[in-house]
Design a protein around this motif. Structure first.
Motif, short mmCIF file in Angstrom:
data_model
loop_
_atom_site.label_atom_id
_atom_site.label_comp_id
_atom_site.label_asym_id
_atom_site.label_seq_id
_atom_site.Cartn_x
_atom_site.Cartn_y
_atom_site.Cartn_z
N PRO A 1 9.37 7.06 3.04
CA PRO A 1 9.02 8.48 2.85
C PRO A 1 9.48 9.05 1.50
CG PRO A 1 9.83 8.13 5.07
CD PRO A 1 10.03 6.83 4.33
N LYS B 1 6.90 8.13 -1.25
CA LYS B 1 5.49 8.46 -1.09
C LYS B 1 5.06 9.62 -1.99
CE LYS B 1 4.40 6.53 3.35
NZ LYS B 1 3.94 6.76 4.70
N GLN B 2 5.86 10.67 -2.07
CA GLN B 2 5.49 11.80 -2.91
C GLN B 2 5.48 11.39 -4.38
OE1 GLN B 2 7.90 15.31 -2.52
NE2 GLN B 2 6.67 16.47 -3.96
N GLY C 1 2.74 8.89 -5.01
CA GLY C 1 1.46 9.54 -4.77
C GLY C 1 0.99 10.33 -5.97
N SER D 1 0.85 -1.19 0.00
CA SER D 1 0.00 0.00 0.00
C SER D 1 0.88 1.24 0.00
CB SER D 1 -0.89 0.01 1.24
OG SER D 1 -0.11 0.19 2.39
N TRP D 2 0.29 2.37 -0.32
CA TRP D 2 1.02 3.63 -0.30
C TRP D 2 1.58 3.90 1.09
CZ3 TRP D 2 0.45 8.31 2.23
CH2 TRP D 2 1.20 9.36 1.72
N GLN D 3 0.84 3.51 2.13
CA GLN D 3 1.27 3.74 3.51
C GLN D 3 2.54 2.95 3.85
OE1 GLN D 3 -1.86 2.96 2.57
NE2 GLN D 3 -2.99 4.82 3.09
N GLU D 4 2.79 1.86 3.17
CA GLU D 4 3.96 1.03 3.44
C GLU D 4 5.23 1.52 2.72
OE1 GLU D 4 3.03 -3.42 3.51
OE2 GLU D 4 1.31 -2.56 2.43
#
Length: 191
Positions: free
Chosen positions: A119, A122-123, A126, A113-116
């Motif tokens: 950092p 993520k951008q 995303g 998932s994106w949460q995993e």
């Protein structure tokens, strides 16, 4: 490596051929740094490429493309395996469509998932997910898990499963590939 083919780190003069491959496969051409690429050549002509993008806490496998005339001969698989072997940090990728997600599971990539994500990714990922929602194309975020064995089997319900046996432990991580099944007729890829 098949006879007559070479696999080597890209050089500055390869950027034109790399750009042509990436644009021809309709992939994102904005982060093409020749120094992060590997190329495959046949008789001196570049016929495939792949990139390991470096981030502070991870690497991204991307821009894997084989010229159309030589696809489905295992060259993309050779490139992916080589890039996995070159990785020095946790390795992630994003791909469009179910067919590519199934392709990468063969090498030990698992959906995340994106949460995993770390950092630093993520951008970037995303923004890709947002663009995919607008264009209505499924995006898969995946992480490489070092495996010693990959087993594909069917259960009594005839559902396909992939079991990845991690090399660092005796525990297995199994997930249903049913979420990766279906047609991918609208996908574009260069593998």
């Amino acid at each position: 490596m098949p006879p007559g083919y070479t696999l080597r780190p890209a050089r500055a003069e390869d950027i034109g051929a790399i750009r042509k491959l990436v644009l021809g496969a309709l992939l994102d051409p904005t982060q093409l740094r020749w120094s992060q690429f590997w190329v495959m050549a046949q008789e001196g002509k570049i016929i495939a490429c792949g990139q390991l993008r470096n981030f502070p806490d991870a690497q991204e496998l991307g821009s894997v493309v084989v010229v159309p005339a030589l696809r489905r001969q295992g060259l993309g698989s050779l490139m992916v395996q080589h890039l996995i072997e070159q990785a020095t940090q946790p390795l992630y990728l994003e791909c469009l469509g179910q067919r590519l997600a199934r392709f990468y599971t063969r090498f030990g990539f698992v959906p995340v998932s994106w949460q995993e994500l770390p950092p630093s990714l993520k951008q970037k990922f995303g923004l890709s997910a947002l663009a995919a929602r607008v264009l209505r194309v499924p995006v898969y975020l995946m992480r490489y898990v070092a495996v010693t064995d990959v087993r594909i089997y069917r259960d009594r319900r005839q559902s396909s499963f992939v079991e990845l046996v991690p090399s660092s432990s005796n525990q297995s991580s199994a997930f249903s590939s049913s979420s990766l099944s279906g047609s991918g007729s609208s996908e574009t890829d260069g593998v």
